[in-house]
Design a protein around this motif. Structure first.
Motif, short mmCIF file in Angstrom:
data_model
loop_
_atom_site.label_atom_id
_atom_site.label_comp_id
_atom_site.label_asym_id
_atom_site.label_seq_id
_atom_site.Cartn_x
_atom_site.Cartn_y
_atom_site.Cartn_z
N LYS A 145 0.83 -1.21 0.00
CA LYS A 145 0.00 0.00 0.00
C LYS A 145 0.86 1.26 0.00
CE LYS A 145 -4.01 -1.97 2.44
NZ LYS A 145 -4.81 -1.92 3.68
N GLU A 146 1.89 1.28 0.85
CA GLU A 146 2.77 2.44 0.90
C GLU A 146 3.50 2.65 -0.43
OE1 GLU A 146 5.28 1.63 4.17
OE2 GLU A 146 3.77 2.08 5.71
N GLN A 147 3.92 1.55 -1.05
CA GLN A 147 4.60 1.66 -2.34
C GLN A 147 3.66 2.20 -3.41
OE1 GLN A 147 6.35 -2.01 -3.63
NE2 GLN A 147 7.15 -1.16 -5.53
N GLN A 148 2.42 1.73 -3.42
CA GLN A 148 1.46 2.22 -4.40
C GLN A 148 1.10 3.68 -4.15
OE1 GLN A 148 -1.94 -0.28 -4.88
NE2 GLN A 148 -2.79 0.90 -6.58
N LEU A 149 1.05 4.10 -2.90
CA LEU A 149 0.80 5.51 -2.60
C LEU A 149 1.90 6.40 -3.17
CD1 LEU A 149 -0.52 5.55 1.09
CD2 LEU A 149 -1.75 6.27 -0.95
#
Length: 586
Positions: A145-149
């Motif tokens: 999720k953090e990478q996609q953000l």
């Protein structure tokens, strides 16, 4: 301050001795007295050095700190997005708004409270990440999720920059309006502010130097002894230290300006490439356009980093100003002018020009090694001792700071380089350099602000900028014509003809020998090659040879022969056995 008090020989302490309770109490009293001094240029200089040491670092560490601060500021919001569990439509809308807010805060494209900015960011996000994909987003792991953000932030930032460029018009070739406003406004102002402050400090340093030279030349005359020479020296050290720090800040600001110019040029080229790729197409493959958006975002982040770094440098510049108040209160410009009277105030450039005709001839000074700028590569970047100050004048003129001139000659003594303000000073210092070096160290113990100002390596425990090797960034290279000749094998008896130093040559020979196992030597003769040359072969005829072996021998054995009688005719008859074997002799 404790180190400075202990090192001062006037206080009667020894670094190697074990301190008693009375010694500790005495050190505390001396430190407090020193720290509580009013209008002390020496104390202000030490405070300035401590402040600069605690707040200034390298460019790379500044940028790392900027990124860490930004991540720590946004980590609560990022954690809230990654850990959220939505169940209703309202919660889904709230999560989407949090993602838009996170993107705006991380990219720095505008304030989330601005309605227009928020609408632009939401529209850009919906074009690549519609709200219907939040369900898939919720199923990802926290790290994913953090990478996609972060990826969404880069793409949305690129889209917003592209939209701004489209609004500017097709005929625009320069995209300076896309650059953060802070850079366009602050960059020229900060450079000019640093240069103006450095000019003021330099002029003060030149005046203090001229006053000290005048007082030292006429120190024995009556009526001149009431002028505080020690305070003048401390004020000189104060403005010289301020000038040195401003030079470092100005160098970093100039590097920022150069990087901003490069990033602006790359941003313009990248924007043109993106316009050519998109043009008037209604749909473009994401494989082509997303990398361009990400490249725009990286350039934008680089410009933001430069803006933050400029802000940090400007804050450091502003915070250095209070450390000049003591010398300004004690010695006003009017008072300095009254002390100067008709004396000439020489600038550092004028002193360099006056001594530019003096040169050391290395052939006449064979006892020491000298480097000349004409025969030394990178002479301007050499790590000079005492920060380029003449060590002889520092000792001979009772702590006076005069810049050295490398064109006179650079003395190399124990792998360290020294410059001097005149040829006479160079000759005097080179006659006994160890005594002058020791005298400068003793003077630094009395005036501890000199330890940092002159970058004295023997006091590396006090000043972190004096660590050995910390400033040795360029190694001096002396240019000269030379030739050498050596024998390949001084001792012929030790020559090993089969020795081979090249490992690859040994491998080549091994492969060649291994390959011979599969080879066969063949020869053939044709009519054209027949009788081309004469061949002579010598042979030896066979000789008669006789040998004797054992003689023949023979032996015979008797042949056994038996005869059985009465085998037929009578049933009750007895068989008679007769031996018919004959003797061998018969």
């Amino acid at each position: 301050m404790v180190n400075a008090v202990v090192l001062d020989p006037r206080n009667g302490f020894s670094v190697d001795q074990t301190l008693t309770k009375q010694d500790v109490q005495k050190i505390e009293e001396l430190c407090l007295d020193k720290l509580m001094e009013k209008c002390s240029p020496s104390l202000d200089t030490i405070k300035m050095q401590v402040y600069f040491d605690m707040n200034y670092t390298s460019r790379r560490e500044f940028l790392e700190e900027i990124h860490q601060v930004k991540e720590s500021r946004l980590s609560p919001l990022s954690r809230e997005i990654a850990d959220s569990r939505v169940k209703t439509r309202e919660e889904l809308d709230a999560l989407y708004r949090k993602i838009v807010t996170y993107i705006l805060l991380l990219s720095g494209m505008g304030s989330p409270t601005d309605v227009n900015t928020l609408q632009e960011a939401t529209a850009a996000l919906q074009s690549i990440f519609p709200q219907s994909e939040l369900g898939t987003f919720m199923m990802l792991l926290k790290r994913d999720k953090e990478q996609q953000l972060n990826e969404l932030t880069m793409i949305v930032t690129g889209i917003q920059l592209f939209n701004k460029a489209i609004k500017m018009g097709e005929e625009e070739t320069d995209f300076h309006e896309l650059v953060p406003t802070v850079i366009n406004e602050a960059l020229p102002v900060i450079n000019k502010s640093i240069e103006s402050e450095m000019s003021v400090s330099q002029s003060l340093a030149w005046k203090y130097t001229a006053v000290l030279e005048k007082l030292m030349e006429s120190v024995c005359q009556p009526g001149e002894c009431d002028i505080p020479i020690v305070l003048l020296q401390q004020a000189l050290y104060n403005v010289r230290q301020h000038e040195a720090f401003l030079r470092m800040l100005l160098a970093d600001a100039c590097l920022c300006a150069k990087n901003v110019e490069i990033l602006q040029r790359e941003l313009s080229l990248q924007m043109k490439l993106l316009k050519e790729t998109v043009q008037s197409k209604t749909a473009v493959p994401t494989v082509k356009v997303f990398p361009l958006f990400k490249a725009l975002s990286k350039l934008w982040c680089g410009l933001q980093d430069e803006a933050e770094l400029l802000n940090i440098l400007n804050n450091i510049r502003l915070n250095l100003q209070p450390f000049l108040t003591s010398q300004a209160k004690i010695f006003s410009e009017a008072y300095l002018d009254s002390l100067l009277e008709t004396s000439e105030v020489k600038t550092d450039e004028q002193r360099m020009t006056e001594s530019s005709d003096e040169h050391i001839v290395p052939s006449e000074m064979k006892a020491q090694e000298w480097l000349l700028p004409d025969t030394t590569a990178g002479s301007n970047d050499l790590p000079l001792q005492y920060n380029g100050i003449c060590g002889y004048m520092l000792v001979n003129r009772n702590g006076l700071l005069l810049p050295g001139n490398p064109n006179i000659g650079i003395l190399k003594h124990k792998e360290k380089l020294y410059v001097f303000s005149s040829k006479k000073a160079a000759l005097k210092f080179s006659s006994n350099p160890d005594d002058f070096i020791a005298e400068i160290a003793e003077r630094a113990k009395i005036s501890p602000e000199l330890i940092h100002l002159l970058k004295l390596q023997q006091f590396s425990s006090i000043s972190p900028y004096c660590m050995p090797g910390s400033s040795v960034l360029v190694r001096h290279v002396t240019k000269c014509e030379s030739s050498t000749q050596t024998d390949i094998h001084p001792l012929e008896t030790n020559v090993v003809n089969s020795y081979e130093w090249n490992e690859w040559e040994l491998r080549r020979k091994a492969i060649k020998l291994a390959d011979l196992l599969t080879k066969v030597t063949k020869s053939s003769q044709t009519e054209l090659s027949h009788m081309r040359r004469e061949n002579v072969t010598q042979t030896w005829l066979l000789k008669n040879v006789a040998c004797q072996s054992k003689r023949d021998g023979e032996s015979n054995t008797p042949k056994p022969q038996m005869y059985l009688a009465h085998l037929r005719g009578r049933r009750d008859g007895h068989v008679v056995k007769t031996n018919l074997a004959r003797s061998v002799d018969e």
